[in-house]
Motif scaffolding. Structure first.
Motif, PDB file in Angstrom:
ATOM      1  N   GLN A 264     -12.514   0.604  17.129  1.00  0.00           N
ATOM      2  CA  GLN A 264     -12.650  -0.743  16.727  1.00  0.00           C
ATOM      3  C   GLN A 264     -14.241  -0.947  16.096  1.00  0.00           C
ATOM      4  N   PRO A 265     -14.239  -1.584  14.820  1.00  0.00           N
ATOM      5  CA  PRO A 265     -15.528  -1.717  14.447  1.00  0.00           C
ATOM      6  C   PRO A 265     -16.341  -2.822  15.118  1.00  0.00           C
ATOM      7  N   VAL A 266     -17.457  -2.662  15.124  1.00  0.00           N
ATOM      8  CA  VAL A 266     -18.439  -3.608  15.954  1.00  0.00           C
ATOM      9  C   VAL A 266     -19.365  -4.373  15.124  1.00  0.00           C
ATOM     10  N   GLU A 267     -19.471  -5.759  15.331  1.00  0.00           N
ATOM     11  CA  GLU A 267     -20.201  -6.586  14.876  1.00  0.00           C
ATOM     12  C   GLU A 267     -21.311  -7.041  15.958  1.00  0.00           C
ATOM     13  N   LEU A 268     -22.772  -6.495  15.451  1.00  0.00           N
ATOM     14  CA  LEU A 268     -23.736  -6.750  16.612  1.00  0.00           C
ATOM     15  C   LEU A 268     -23.734  -8.387  16.643  1.00  0.00           C
ATOM     16  N   SER A 269     -24.193  -8.827  17.777  1.00  0.00           N
ATOM     17  CA  SER A 269     -24.399 -10.357  18.074  1.00  0.00           C
ATOM     18  C   SER A 269     -25.862 -10.430  17.470  1.00  0.00           C
TER      19      SER A 269
ATOM     20  N   ALA B  76       0.602  -0.908  12.997  1.00  0.00           N
ATOM     21  CA  ALA B  76      -0.611  -1.280  12.321  1.00  0.00           C
ATOM     22  C   ALA B  76      -1.903  -1.290  13.044  1.00  0.00           C
ATOM     23  N   PRO B  77      -2.982  -0.905  12.451  1.00  0.00           N
ATOM     24  CA  PRO B  77      -4.388  -0.883  13.328  1.00  0.00           C
ATOM     25  C   PRO B  77      -4.601  -2.341  13.322  1.00  0.00           C
ATOM     26  N   PRO B  78      -5.433  -2.553  14.836  1.00  0.00           N
ATOM     27  CA  PRO B  78      -6.012  -3.889  15.076  1.00  0.00           C
ATOM     28  C   PRO B  78      -6.756  -4.508  13.895  1.00  0.00           C
ATOM     29  N   SER B  79      -6.731  -5.606  13.748  1.00  0.00           N
ATOM     30  CA  SER B  79      -7.261  -6.392  12.589  1.00  0.00           C
ATOM     31  C   SER B  79      -7.249  -8.023  12.894  1.00  0.00           C
ATOM     32  N   PRO B  80      -8.172  -8.504  12.158  1.00  0.00           N
ATOM     33  CA  PRO B  80      -8.365 -10.044  12.125  1.00  0.00           C
ATOM     34  C   PRO B  80      -7.206 -10.710  11.212  1.00  0.00           C
ATOM     35  N   ALA B  81      -6.558  -9.724  10.527  1.00  0.00           N
ATOM     36  CA  ALA B  81      -5.406 -10.470   9.845  1.00  0.00           C
ATOM     37  C   ALA B  81      -4.436 -11.142  10.739  1.00  0.00           C
ATOM     38  N   ASP B  82      -3.662 -12.246  10.079  1.00  0.00           N
ATOM     39  CA  ASP B  82      -2.607 -12.675  10.688  1.00  0.00           C
ATOM     40  C   ASP B  82      -1.537 -11.868  11.279  1.00  0.00           C
ATOM     41  N   PRO B  83      -1.240 -11.843  12.625  1.00  0.00           N
ATOM     42  CA  PRO B  83      -0.465 -10.608  13.367  1.00  0.00           C
ATOM     43  C   PRO B  83       0.934 -10.878  12.334  1.00  0.00           C
TER      44      PRO B  83
ATOM     45  N   GLY C 215      -2.029 -18.238  -0.265  1.00  0.00           N
ATOM     46  CA  GLY C 215      -3.089 -18.249   0.699  1.00  0.00           C
ATOM     47  C   GLY C 215      -3.221 -17.271   1.570  1.00  0.00           C
ATOM     48  N   GLY C 216      -4.128 -17.576   2.549  1.00  0.00           N
ATOM     49  CA  GLY C 216      -4.331 -16.267   3.455  1.00  0.00           C
ATOM     50  C   GLY C 216      -5.588 -15.622   3.191  1.00  0.00           C
ATOM     51  N   THR C 217      -6.097 -14.527   4.063  1.00  0.00           N
ATOM     52  CA  THR C 217      -7.593 -14.088   3.824  1.00  0.00           C
ATOM     53  C   THR C 217      -7.754 -12.734   3.280  1.00  0.00           C
ATOM     54  N   LEU C 218      -8.923 -12.277   2.956  1.00  0.00           N
ATOM     55  CA  LEU C 218      -9.071 -10.874   2.484  1.00  0.00           C
ATOM     56  C   LEU C 218      -8.367  -9.952   3.607  1.00  0.00           C
ATOM     57  N   HIS C 219      -8.697 -10.276   4.789  1.00  0.00           N
ATOM     58  CA  HIS C 219      -8.179  -9.523   5.983  1.00  0.00           C
ATOM     59  C   HIS C 219      -6.801  -9.272   5.901  1.00  0.00           C
ATOM     60  N   ASP C 220      -5.902 -10.289   5.442  1.00  0.00           N
ATOM     61  CA  ASP C 220      -4.579 -10.400   5.450  1.00  0.00           C
ATOM     62  C   ASP C 220      -4.026  -9.370   4.259  1.00  0.00           C
ATOM     63  N   ILE C 221      -4.755  -9.535   3.084  1.00  0.00           N
ATOM     64  CA  ILE C 221      -4.320  -8.824   2.169  1.00  0.00           C
ATOM     65  C   ILE C 221      -4.352  -7.303   2.238  1.00  0.00           C
ATOM     66  N   THR C 222      -5.747  -6.808   2.948  1.00  0.00           N
ATOM     67  CA  THR C 222      -6.140  -5.743   2.959  1.00  0.00           C
ATOM     68  C   THR C 222      -5.125  -5.040   4.163  1.00  0.00           C
ATOM     69  N   ALA C 223      -4.725  -5.772   5.098  1.00  0.00           N
ATOM     70  CA  ALA C 223      -3.780  -5.325   6.171  1.00  0.00           C
ATOM     71  C   ALA C 223      -2.572  -4.851   5.585  1.00  0.00           C
ATOM     72  N   ILE C 224      -2.015  -5.703   4.586  1.00  0.00           N
ATOM     73  CA  ILE C 224      -0.974  -5.382   3.895  1.00  0.00           C
ATOM     74  C   ILE C 224      -1.001  -4.312   3.097  1.00  0.00           C
ATOM     75  N   LEU C 225      -2.096  -3.823   2.447  1.00  0.00           N
ATOM     76  CA  LEU C 225      -2.353  -2.860   1.515  1.00  0.00           C
ATOM     77  C   LEU C 225      -2.304  -1.611   2.422  1.00  0.00           C
ATOM     78  N   ASN C 226      -2.926  -1.582   3.786  1.00  0.00           N
ATOM     79  CA  ASN C 226      -3.140  -0.457   4.578  1.00  0.00           C
ATOM     80  C   ASN C 226      -1.488  -0.227   4.766  1.00  0.00           C
ATOM     81  N   ALA C 227      -0.558  -1.034   5.115  1.00  0.00           N
ATOM     82  CA  ALA C 227       0.843  -0.797   5.275  1.00  0.00           C
ATOM     83  C   ALA C 227       1.302  -0.083   4.074  1.00  0.00           C
TER      84      ALA C 227
END
Length: 768
Positions: A5-10, A394-401, A454-466
């Motif tokens: 999982q990618p890490v975002e530092l606090s 699918a890899p875990p993602s912030p995209a809409d499941p 609608g939707g986010t960048l995470h949504d379209i990139t998750a679909i493109l991963n598929a």
């Protein structure tokens, strides 16, 4: 599949990094000490005590024993900064990294009270008592033994390759407390003892190392009495405890930062000078490759730390990182030596000259210490399980499941091998496109107000991963991620069907637009989108231009054009995957075209560079996320095939040579997915220059190594069109040349590194 999982530092974690950097700049300024290579740096007990006073030793140990109850990520941040600075960490290194945590986990209350506070203060040092002269990588075959006596144990045996045993205080010894032969499993009957290196019967003799130092030691135990209160953990549980200890050795930044200072000093020596001196392409290529690999290894290694904080046991993941990281450390040295094109010479007394000599001599040890690469590959291969016929998750993602699951289900049902084969005649799969369009997925990521779903960048990139996982031959990236996005940004209407896009900015001169391009999916598209640069109106005053920019209109000369197919001449062509890559030729009057200016953005000249950069970044990222999906599918396909295929009476996956290929493909998939994940987050926050370039370099390298290993594991079957592996490899080989070549992105990254300079190089590497 392995997953990092990618890490975002606090904010607190970023503040800790800044605090450590400030401390090192003040306490250990450059030029006042001799930097070392990673954790093989010098030993300075006084510096270790100063770190202890800062609370930066024993960070993750319990506060009740002098620790600080901090996270593995906090410790990672501190260690990463110390190593890349070349700080003298040798005195406390083993005690802080593994001996302290092992005592905290398995030790008695008295042992914790005795050892942990002193470790946290930087006062007590430990070393590792595992390897033996005749055991090699077969650690379970050790011969050192301890026999029971009244009140304790008598230890006899020898340990080798024990770093600085002649200078350290204590050693944790793995020994046999049950004689060999009582069990067929050599791992049974092993125990761990805590031994005083200055005690009676202990002799530590330095072994000259290849670089002339004498840190390696042989330690002989001659009837050494070890009282019961220094038995670590339970008698007979030494193997499990030792395996736990090895996990602390692997996966950290110490496994890929050993040669970092060599690159930083090379940039400091040969980098772009104030007078603009020319930088060779050879240096740019070296630097771009190095920064991209440091960047992805940083993110993978940080992911292991976060996993530990979640209470997980990432033993396989840490072994994977260690194997990749130590090979890369060696590759860096090889690349620098090739660039210099001369043998290191001790007469060069500069820091760079010393680091070249030292790294050239010691780099063979990088892939040996902490477990040889061959052993680590064996460990990792045991964790690569066949899918059992299940669809690749699918890899875990912030995209809409729901979006991700639905898109994957549609692709799995429709985009079969038979459908892909049929589409190669037409250049694309209309059935797959129509199914995704009916579900509203072909314009995901574009605002509804602009005509999208609608939707986010995470949504379209998750679909493109598929799309990559299922090798779907459709122009989804061009429609939703790039071309349709550009039309929406300019306020132009989205067509009902696919959109093709011309990736480079085309100049409009004399009022005419001239095209001669190869365009993905042109023959399939309802519209072809492109960004054009219109000649500035030379009669426009500065005031008029400023007024236009204030209105958000044509202040930078960039327009988006929406072309119909009947406005251009299309010559069908294809890439290696038989996907449509068509020639597009036209000469058109700009005033007759459907076009609109892109809005003004923050940045010079109305944000011209920002618009062009994002267009290019979106195209490049689309190939990164699709490639990550394809490599994940390739890895699982290879695991499944080699477990099903039997030769000599057993699955070929059990052969060590095949396991090497399985691990190589898995590493390619892991590297690509991490690169994609971090790059998507970077683009989403608008700070993507480093991440997109690094991701492209990482993914292109993963494609090369991953496809080669996958085909080797499949043998002759993999190179036939009767088997679906070729659908993935032919796309991967094509995608890596689209939206910029590897050389282009490598040099873009290198020039960013030049611009930052040697002092800020690590800022780019550690940037999320």
């Amino acid at each position: 599949m392995l997953r990092f999982q990618p890490v975002e530092l606090s904010a607190a974690e970023l503040a800790l990094r800044a605090e450590v950097r400030a401390f090192l700049a003040e306490d250990l300024p450059r030029g006042t000490f001799t930097p070392g290579l990673g954790f093989n740096a010098a030993k300075d007990p006084a510096f270790s005590r100063r770190l202890g006073a800062q609370g930066w030793l024993g960070m993750a140990l319990p506060a009740a024993y002098g620790g600080h109850d901090r996270s593995a990520v906090d410790r990672f941040i501190v260690v990463e900064e110390l190593l890349r600075w070349g700080a003298p960490v040798g005195h406390h290194w083993v005690a802080d990294r593994q001996s302290g945590p092992v005592v905290a986990k398995f030790g008695t209350e008295a042992q914790k009270q005795r050892f942990l506070p002193a470790i946290c203060r930087g006062e007590l040092s430990f070393c590792i008592g595992m390897s033996e002269p005749d055991s090699g990588s077969d650690l379970a075959s050790i011969s050192s033994k301890a026999e029971r006596v009244e009140g304790g144990w008598v230890l006899d045996g020898r340990k080798v390759w024990t770093t600085s045993a002649h200078e350290h205080d204590w050693i944790i010894v793995l020994c046999r407390t049950t004689p060999k032969g009582e069990s067929s499993d050599n791992r049974v009957g092993l125990s761990q003892l805590i031994v005083d290196l200055r005690g009676a019967g202990v002799t530590a003799t330095p072994i000259p190392f290849i670089d002339g130092t004498a840190d390696f030691c042989e330690v002989v135990f001659d009837s050494v009495f070890v009282p019961d209160d220094l038995v670590l953990g339970s008698i007979g549980e030494g193997w499990a405890q030792n395996t736990s200890e090895l996990a602390y050795e692997r996966g950290g930044p110490d496994r890929w930062l050993s040669s970092y200072l060599l690159v930083e000093e090379l940039l400091r020596r040969d980098g772009l000078q104030a007078d603009g001196a020319f930088v060779s392409n050879e240096l740019l290529d070296l630097l771009g490759n190095a920064v991209a690999n440091y960047w992805v290894l940083h993110n993978l290694s940080l992911s292991v730390a976060r996993s530990i904080d979640k209470g997980e046991a990432p033993a396989i993941e840490s072994s994977l990182v260690k194997e990749m990281g130590t090979r890369f450390e060696q590759d860096v040295v090889t690349a620098v030596l090739a660039y210099l094109d001369q043998a290191p010479n001790s007469a060069d007394a500069s820091l760079f000259g010393r680091l070249v000599m030292l790294s050239a001599l010691t780099q063979p040890s990088f892939t040996v210490r902490g477990g040889t690469n061959e052993v680590l590959r064996s460990v990792v291969s045991k964790g690569l399980r066949p899918s059992g016929g299940a669809a690749l998750a699918a890899p875990p993602s912030p995209a809409d499941p729901l979006v991700v699951e639905t898109a994957a289900r549609v692709l799995a049902e429709i985009c079969t091998s038979e459908e892909i084969a049929r589409s190669e005649v037409a250049g694309w799969s209309t059935a797959t496109w129509e199914a995704l369009s009916e579900a509203g997925f072909t314009t995901v990521g574009i605002e509804e107000a602009a005509g999208g779903s609608g939707g986010t960048l995470h949504d379209i990139t998750a679909i493109l991963n598929a799309v990559g996982r299922y090798a779907a031959p459709i122009p989804l990236a061009e429609t939703a991620m790039v071309g349709g996005w550009a039309l929406a940004q300019a306020g132009l209407p989205l067509p009902d069907g696919p959109v093709a896009v011309i990736g480079s900015v085309v100049s409009v001169a004399g009022g005419r637009l001239c095209l001669d391009e190869v365009v993905a999916w042109a023959r399939c598209a309802e519209r072809i989108a492109l960004v054009v640069s219109v000649e500035p109106n030379t009669t426009m005053s500065d005031g008029e231009r400023t007024a236009l920019m204030a209105e958000g209109r044509d202040g930078h000369g960039l327009h988006v054009v929406s072309l119909r197919q009947d406005q251009v001449t299309i010559t069908p062509g294809s890439n290696m995957a038989d996907e449509a890559r068509d020639g597009v030729v036209a000469t058109l009057q700009f005033e007759d075209l459907e076009s609109a200016a892109l809005p003004v953005r923050d940045g010079p000249n109305g944000g011209r560079r920002e618009w062009v950069g994002e267009l290019e970044a979106r195209g490049a990222l689309s190939r990164v996320v699709m490639a990550a999906g394809a490599l994940a599918a390739m890895s699982q396909m290879t695991i499944d095939y080699t477990n099903d295929r039997r030769q000599f009476g057993k699955p070929v996956a059990t052969f060590q040579a095949v396991q090497l290929h399985l691990v190589t493909v898995a590493q390619a998939a892991v590297r690509a997915q991490m690169a994609a994940d971090v790059a998507v987050r970077a683009l989403d926050r608008g700070d993507f220059d480093v991440a997109i370039a690094a991701a492209r370099v990482v993914v292109d390298d993963a494609i090369t190594g991953g496809t080669r290993a996958a085909h080797q594991a499949h043998g002759a079957m993999g190179v036939t069109r009767d088997y679906p592996l070729q659908y993935l490899t032919r796309r991967l080989w094509s995608w890596r040349h689209e939206w910029g070549t590897t050389t282009y992105w490598r040099r873009q990254l290198a020039m960013r590194s030049h611009g930052a300079g040697a002092d800020s190089l690590f800022d780019l590497i550690s940037k999320g």
